[in-house]
Design a protein around this motif. Structure first.
Motif, PDB file in Angstrom:
ATOM      1  N   UNK A 283      18.477 -25.251  23.387  1.00 61.51           N
ATOM      2  CA  UNK A 283      18.058 -24.367  24.473  1.00 61.51           C
ATOM      3  C   UNK A 283      18.797 -23.029  24.414  1.00 61.51           C
ATOM      4  N   UNK A 284      20.096 -23.059  24.082  1.00 67.98           N
ATOM      5  CA  UNK A 284      20.861 -21.830  23.963  1.00 67.98           C
ATOM      6  C   UNK A 284      20.385 -21.004  22.771  1.00 67.98           C
ATOM      7  N   UNK A 285      20.083 -21.677  21.679  1.00 63.47           N
ATOM      8  CA  UNK A 285      19.528 -20.981  20.510  1.00 63.47           C
ATOM      9  C   UNK A 285      18.214 -20.299  20.863  1.00 63.47           C
ATOM     10  N   UNK A 286      17.390 -20.984  21.618  1.00 61.90           N
ATOM     11  CA  UNK A 286      16.108 -20.405  22.049  1.00 61.90           C
ATOM     12  C   UNK A 286      16.334 -19.194  22.958  1.00 61.90           C
ATOM     13  N   UNK A 287      17.333 -19.281  23.827  1.00 56.60           N
ATOM     14  CA  UNK A 287      17.632 -18.166  24.727  1.00 56.60           C
ATOM     15  C   UNK A 287      18.071 -16.936  23.938  1.00 56.60           C
ATOM     16  N   UNK A 288      18.794 -17.141  22.855  1.00 54.91           N
ATOM     17  CA  UNK A 288      19.251 -16.018  22.025  1.00 54.91           C
ATOM     18  C   UNK A 288      18.091 -15.415  21.258  1.00 54.91           C
ATOM     19  N   UNK A 289      17.300 -16.249  20.612  1.00 55.17           N
ATOM     20  CA  UNK A 289      16.257 -15.760  19.715  1.00 55.17           C
ATOM     21  C   UNK A 289      15.022 -15.248  20.433  1.00 55.17           C
ATOM     22  N   UNK A 290      14.843 -15.592  21.682  1.00 55.16           N
ATOM     23  CA  UNK A 290      13.617 -15.194  22.401  1.00 55.16           C
ATOM     24  C   UNK A 290      13.768 -13.905  23.180  1.00 55.16           C
ATOM     25  N   UNK A 291      14.921 -13.249  23.100  1.00 48.40           N
ATOM     26  CA  UNK A 291      15.114 -12.011  23.863  1.00 48.40           C
ATOM     27  C   UNK A 291      14.236 -10.907  23.317  1.00 48.40           C
TER      28      UNK A 291
END
Length: 291
Positions: A283-291
């Motif tokens: 979920x944290x990886x997704x938060x970083x890459x989806x910005x």
């Protein structure tokens, strides 16, 4: 708090509020968050001008994905009330207050922000950097839901305890960091590690950033743009971390679907807590890459 704890704050860069050129440059720096500083970085005679400049920067809407916090002067200073009023009107993502020493101060600060008309999205961040703050950090962290982030002021911790800056950080600093991290996690709050002072020592910075990540901090405060990229790397899941998490979750779900009571992955037993951590990583990886 799920949204707050998943928002990337790997790199939190201090920018001097009196320096117009620095505030302009910050628009192109890939930090997760910027602290526009009205305290240490601003001389007394420049406080009012810096306040106006910082508030205008916040209201410009020109900082993209970067979270914007205004660091005001501490309670009891001659600039504090005007800083709070101006910051509340500007409506940044957060107002960071130095030297917070008690739960009562947190509630007072929340009341001041609300009285000044701060919008709902403006959070309170508190710096923990004094002996009083360290001794009362559990109460501070849990004092109010509007307080969402603790920021470590490690330079002040060393200064006020008469300690020394040493490689790997001295025992009292490490104890202070550990206590504050426990308090933050118990209250469901984000916590950001302190600064590294030698901007020319990249190896030393990377080592301290890794230490902070290993301890469990969400990110690190920074004093120079050159520290942004290594902080972003240190506090983000690596490609190997992401792949490992994906494979663990898949293995666990397959085993559970097959009715297996004990699940192993790469030779190690996997429990629900390991899977929860793997899901958090993704979920944290997704938060970083989806910005």
């Amino acid at each position: 708090m799920a949204e707050q704890t998943l928002r990337p704050r790997r790199s939190v860069l201090y920018m001097p509020g009196a320096n117009e050129r620095a505030l302009e440059k910050a628009k192109g720096i890939d930090a997760d968050a910027l602290i526009l500083d009205l305290e240490d970085a601003v001389a007394p005679e420049s406080k009012a001008e810096a306040r106006d400049r910082v508030c205008a920067a916040v209201q410009s809407g020109e900082y993209g994905h970067r979270e914007l916090a205004i660091r005001v002067n501490s309670i009891g200073t001659e600039w504090h009330e005007a800083d709070i009023a101006a910051a509340a009107a500007a409506g940044p993502d957060a107002v960071l207050v130095p030297k917070v020493g008690s739960a009562e101060e947190v509630r007072t600060l929340v009341g001041a922000l609300e009285s000044a008309g701060a919008p709902d999205h403006t959070q309170l961040w508190a710096m923990v950097e004094t002996p009083a703050g360290l001794l009362h950090v559990e109460e501070i962290a849990a004092a109010h839901e509007r307080l969402t982030v603790l920021v470590m002021g490690t330079n002040d911790v060393v200064n006020e305890t008469y300690g020394l800056h040493v490689p790997g950080r001295n025992p009292l600093v490490l104890t202070s960091l550990s206590l504050c991290l426990l308090a933050a996690r118990a209250a469901g709050k984000v916590i950001i590690d302190g600064v590294y002072n030698d901007v020319k020592d990249l190896e030393g910075f990377e080592a301290e950033a890794r230490q902070g990540r290993e301890m469990g901090f969400d990110g690190k405060t920074l004093i120079h743009p050159s520290q942004v990229e290594p902080a972003n790397v240190a506090f983000a899941p690596s490609a190997e971390d992401v792949e490992h998490a994906q494979q663990m979750i898949a293995t666990f779900e397959e085993a559970k679907a097959a009715g297996q009571g004990v699940v192993t992955f790469n030779g190690r037993m996997v429990e629900e807590l390991h899977v929860r951590d793997a899901r958090r990583i993704l979920a944290f990886h997704e938060a970083i890459t989806s910005r």
